[in-house]
Scaffold this motif. Structure first.
Motif, short mmCIF file in Angstrom:
data_model
loop_
_atom_site.label_atom_id
_atom_site.label_comp_id
_atom_site.label_asym_id
_atom_site.label_seq_id
_atom_site.Cartn_x
_atom_site.Cartn_y
_atom_site.Cartn_z
N SER A 91 -84.34 48.04 -45.02
CA SER A 91 -83.43 47.12 -44.32
C SER A 91 -83.95 46.79 -42.94
O SER A 91 -84.46 47.65 -42.23
N ASP A 92 -83.82 45.50 -42.58
CA ASP A 92 -84.11 45.09 -41.20
C ASP A 92 -83.10 45.70 -40.25
O ASP A 92 -81.98 46.04 -40.64
N SER A 93 -83.48 45.80 -38.99
CA SER A 93 -82.56 46.22 -37.94
C SER A 93 -82.64 45.22 -36.80
O SER A 93 -83.70 44.67 -36.57
N PRO A 94 -81.59 44.98 -36.04
CA PRO A 94 -80.25 45.52 -36.27
C PRO A 94 -79.56 44.82 -37.44
O PRO A 94 -79.96 43.73 -37.83
N LEU A 95 -78.53 45.45 -37.95
CA LEU A 95 -77.74 44.85 -39.02
C LEU A 95 -76.83 43.76 -38.44
O LEU A 95 -76.26 43.95 -37.36
N PRO A 96 -76.66 42.65 -39.15
CA PRO A 96 -75.74 41.61 -38.64
C PRO A 96 -74.27 42.04 -38.70
O PRO A 96 -73.41 41.38 -38.11
N LEU A 97 -74.00 43.14 -39.38
CA LEU A 97 -72.62 43.65 -39.47
C LEU A 97 -72.71 45.15 -39.64
O LEU A 97 -73.56 45.64 -40.39
N ASP A 98 -71.84 45.86 -38.96
CA ASP A 98 -71.90 47.31 -39.06
C ASP A 98 -71.11 47.79 -40.27
O ASP A 98 -69.89 47.69 -40.32
N VAL A 99 -71.84 48.34 -41.24
CA VAL A 99 -71.20 48.77 -42.48
C VAL A 99 -70.33 50.01 -42.25
O VAL A 99 -69.37 50.26 -42.97
N VAL A 100 -70.66 50.79 -41.22
CA VAL A 100 -69.93 52.03 -40.97
C VAL A 100 -68.61 51.75 -40.22
O VAL A 100 -67.83 52.65 -39.96
N GLU A 101 -68.39 50.47 -39.90
CA GLU A 101 -67.09 50.03 -39.37
C GLU A 101 -66.78 50.56 -37.98
O GLU A 101 -65.62 50.60 -37.61
N LYS A 102 -67.79 50.99 -37.25
CA LYS A 102 -67.46 51.41 -35.88
C LYS A 102 -67.13 50.18 -35.03
O LYS A 102 -66.30 50.25 -34.14
N VAL A 103 -67.81 49.08 -35.33
CA VAL A 103 -67.56 47.84 -34.59
C VAL A 103 -66.75 46.89 -35.45
O VAL A 103 -67.22 46.47 -36.50
N PRO A 104 -65.52 46.56 -35.07
CA PRO A 104 -64.76 45.61 -35.87
C PRO A 104 -65.38 44.22 -35.78
O PRO A 104 -65.85 43.81 -34.72
N ARG A 122 -63.35 49.70 -47.71
CA ARG A 122 -62.05 49.03 -47.73
C ARG A 122 -62.17 47.60 -48.26
O ARG A 122 -61.20 47.06 -48.80
N VAL A 123 -63.32 46.99 -48.09
CA VAL A 123 -63.53 45.65 -48.64
C VAL A 123 -63.82 45.74 -50.14
O VAL A 123 -63.26 45.01 -50.96
N ALA A 124 -64.70 46.68 -50.50
CA ALA A 124 -64.98 46.88 -51.92
C ALA A 124 -63.69 47.16 -52.69
O ALA A 124 -63.50 46.67 -53.81
N ALA A 125 -62.79 47.91 -52.06
CA ALA A 125 -61.53 48.25 -52.72
C ALA A 125 -60.73 47.00 -53.09
O ALA A 125 -60.14 46.93 -54.17
N LEU A 258 -57.83 51.51 -48.64
CA LEU A 258 -57.13 50.46 -47.90
C LEU A 258 -56.01 51.02 -47.02
O LEU A 258 -55.27 50.28 -46.39
N GLU A 259 -55.90 52.36 -47.03
CA GLU A 259 -54.86 53.04 -46.26
C GLU A 259 -53.46 52.58 -46.63
O GLU A 259 -52.56 52.46 -45.80
N ILE A 260 -53.29 52.27 -47.93
CA ILE A 260 -51.95 51.95 -48.44
C ILE A 260 -51.38 53.24 -49.01
O ILE A 260 -51.79 53.69 -50.09
#
Lengths: 424, 424
Positions: A91-104, A122-125, A258-260
């Motif tokens: 994978s290239d770096s940096p990622l265009p989106l943080d998969v680990v969700e630290k950055v919304p 949560r998106v896959a869900a 999804l925290e439901i």
């Protein structure tokens, strides 16, 4: 794929996190089923493994073989000690989106890189639940002996007049993308199919960008012969409840992602609220002027929904604001046998008993300012034995959106199409 | 609906035949489940019934209540003696198509009045079997934990270059109808979904009218991560056999209506015939010149199919005649890991292991004379961790057509779209 219960295992997945503590390196490897820790004690590891792990970036795809051992502190209580480590796709770096969700991230950024966004649990869900919803609907209708049909998306005429259609150049002819399978599923009633359904795309060239409209959506369309609007409300209610039950039973992990915490299955029977009463409720609760004969706008929908607090039907609509194919009541043709299924937040489905009488249908088409000539292909079946029939269409995205409490309908579709978005 | 096993019954259906013998009148009433005879002894019948049956035309929809009695000579061994008889929808005469099939009609006439054509049991049988085929495929993939996805039909770029696309006016932008979910299902592999499928419409602006092409068709698309072309051939073979088995077990009546007495379930394993050998067979058997590197035309397909006599795969295709996304063999990049599933009559499916390496993919796009810039949205995921993957697409209409021995692909779709047909 992670096969952690064997002593010697091969795993393939995405590098979720990397931690290098000097003498020890940790890789968390993620796939569809979860996360496993790969632990590399540098003194004991082979030259090849040490060379391979150098500079492996997050979200690269790697294949690791080795021994699985119990390890209390690791995710899932186990770790893998690698004998081989191969990078299959760096994978290239940096990622265009943080998969680990630290950055919304905002929704537009997420949709631009949906392939990264959907790696987040949560998106896959959402999309696993969407798949389960469609499966539940298919099973529900299959058990009731419905025939699954496919109707054309390229058509020559509009369902409800000429607005909101995307034009296509179809060889020498002008054609359109179909805005609804309505006319085709009704023709299948004339063909004697009695119970049909279709799950497929519908297209509306609606110019307004809202959080609950899409220009390309998925419609669950149902039509039944020898049935009326009451039969359809009963069927639809059962379908919704059965679908919620299926999700409640089979998607516990996804709901947790999804925290439901409390997933509520709606209880039947859904209240059947006459349109006239819905207008009265709305008129009391909202500031905008609203009167009998008006459509229910978003504010009115929300106001009535708040009052009702659960799924409900709005029935007995003025004929003037429903399509020409809705059947008027015999004793009062100013109202018709149409209904909407409402979630407290918004409309989920429209349905009706349909007009099956040729003459009445022609006069209703004319009354709506449309030309019967444009509907020749649709009207013809009504002259050769059309049974009484009724049906409904449910927006699949709205069903998922309201079920999961999503804020924007674009969260319920992988690659949304709207006024501005055509890519990816 | 016919409910003939109760003493007093209500039936609704189409008037299939009328016979008036003076003192006795017979109506055969047809619905989805079969035919029942209504017998009216004129001396015993009420005034209302006698008035109602006057001039009732064939294919009208009627509702009849009355007593069911055993009657050896009647269809199903029973007849209904009416106490009421109502015409719900009167049919015009003459009918544009004879539903009783005494007069054979050409396909164009049939398609013009599909609503009448599909009342014929042999036509209805095709679409009931089509529904069962789709159901079998859905069940097969569901059991294997596939996620059902929905990808956009309105797209900005072609899958395989700019030919054969229908253009759409999408607000201010130029867009197209998607010719395949190929690029989108591959992006879902980048998103970590591992196993996905979609059953949906595909659109090809192919100008040639043939008996095995449609401009709008239904594609069964499958994609799997961490899999190669051998895995996909195994999966596809199982899917085809399971689907045939399901039809054989659940559609006996429909097969009988189609006069298919011996429905043969294909036996695995399907032969895997290298392309080079297929060309040799074709070269021996057909008059047209054909050599290594050529595509297999219809004549070649038929010649090889005749030799093989059963479903088979053609493997190891020259890379030059397969799309840019097919993975070349490492030891001989002139051939690639692509396959076609063939029915003796024609191709049913194309598949391959896909290229998952960004650099290789870009160079293959350029080698096909295409521009990587047009595929930016598709290429991007390959830079952020793309797993090895493989997949296939099956034409649903061809599957039904070959299964049932239909002569023209238009017989396998309710409302076909071709070069000249856009209505109904």
């Amino acid at each position: 794929m992670v096969t952690p219960d064997t002593e010697h295992a091969k795993i393939i997945g995405w590098v979720h996190e990397v931690r290098d503590l000097g003498g020890l390196a940790f890789f968390l490897i993620r796939d569809r089923t979860g996360i496993i820790q790969v632990t590399i004690p540098k003194k004991k590891a082979s030259e090849e493994v040490l060379a391979a792990i150098k500079g492996v970036s997050r979200e690269s795809v790697v294949q690791v073989t080795g021994q699985v051992k119990a390890m209390e502190k690791a995710p899932g209580g186990r770790e893998l000690l690698p004998s081989s480590f191969d990078v299959l796709s760096r994978s290239d770096s940096p990622l265009p989106l943080d998969v680990v969700e630290k950055v919304p991230a905002d929704l537009d950024t997420r949709l631009d890189v949906r392939f990264l966004d959907a790696r987040r649990p949560r998106v896959a869900a959402v999309f696993e639940i969407r798949s389960a919803v469609l499966h539940a609907v298919q099973q529900f209708l299959h058990k009731r002996e419905f025939t699954q049909i496919t109707t054309p998306k390229i058509v020559a005429a509009a369902t409800e007049g000429g607005t909101e259609l995307f034009p296509i150049a179809y060889f020498e002819k002008e054609a359109f993308l179909n805005q609804s399978p309505q006319l085709y599923k009704q023709m299948m009633m004339a063909a004697g199919f009695e119970k049909v359904y279709e799950i497929g795309p519908i297209f509306r060239a609606e110019e307004h960008n809202t959080t609950k409209h899409l220009n390309e959506a998925t419609s669950i369309d149902v039509e039944v012969s020898f049935a009326d609007h009451y039969d359809m409300m009963t069927l639809l209610e059962e379908m919704i409840i059965t679908t919620y039950e299926h999700i409640s039973q089979t998607c516990q992990d996804q709901l947790a992602n999804l925290e439901i915490e409390e997933f509520e299955v709606p209880k039947g029977p859904f209240t059947r609220l006459p349109y006239a009463e819905a207008i009265e409720i709305a008129a009391k609760k909202i500031d905008e002027p609203i009167k009998y004969g008006d459509d229910l706008g978003s504010a009115a929908e929300r106001a009535v929904g708040e009052e009702m607090g659960a799924h409900y039907f709005i029935t007995d609509w003025p004929s003037s604001i429903r399509p020409y194919y809705a059947m008027p009541y015999e004793d009062d043709p100013s109202i018709c046998k149409a209904f909407d299924l409402m979630h407290p937040r918004m409309e989920l489905s429209s349905g009706a008993q349909r007009v099956h009488q040729y003459d009445l249908l022609v006069s209703q088409i004319i009354a709506k300012g449309l030309s019967p000539e444009s509907f020749e292909f649709y009207l013809r079946p009504f002259r050769y034995g059309m049974p009484p029939h009724a049906g409904f269409g449910v927006g699949a995205e709205r069903l998922v959106m309201t079920m999961l409490g999503l804020q924007n309908i674009r969260e319920a579709v992988l690659f949304p199409r709207d006024r501005h978005r055509l890519v990816p």
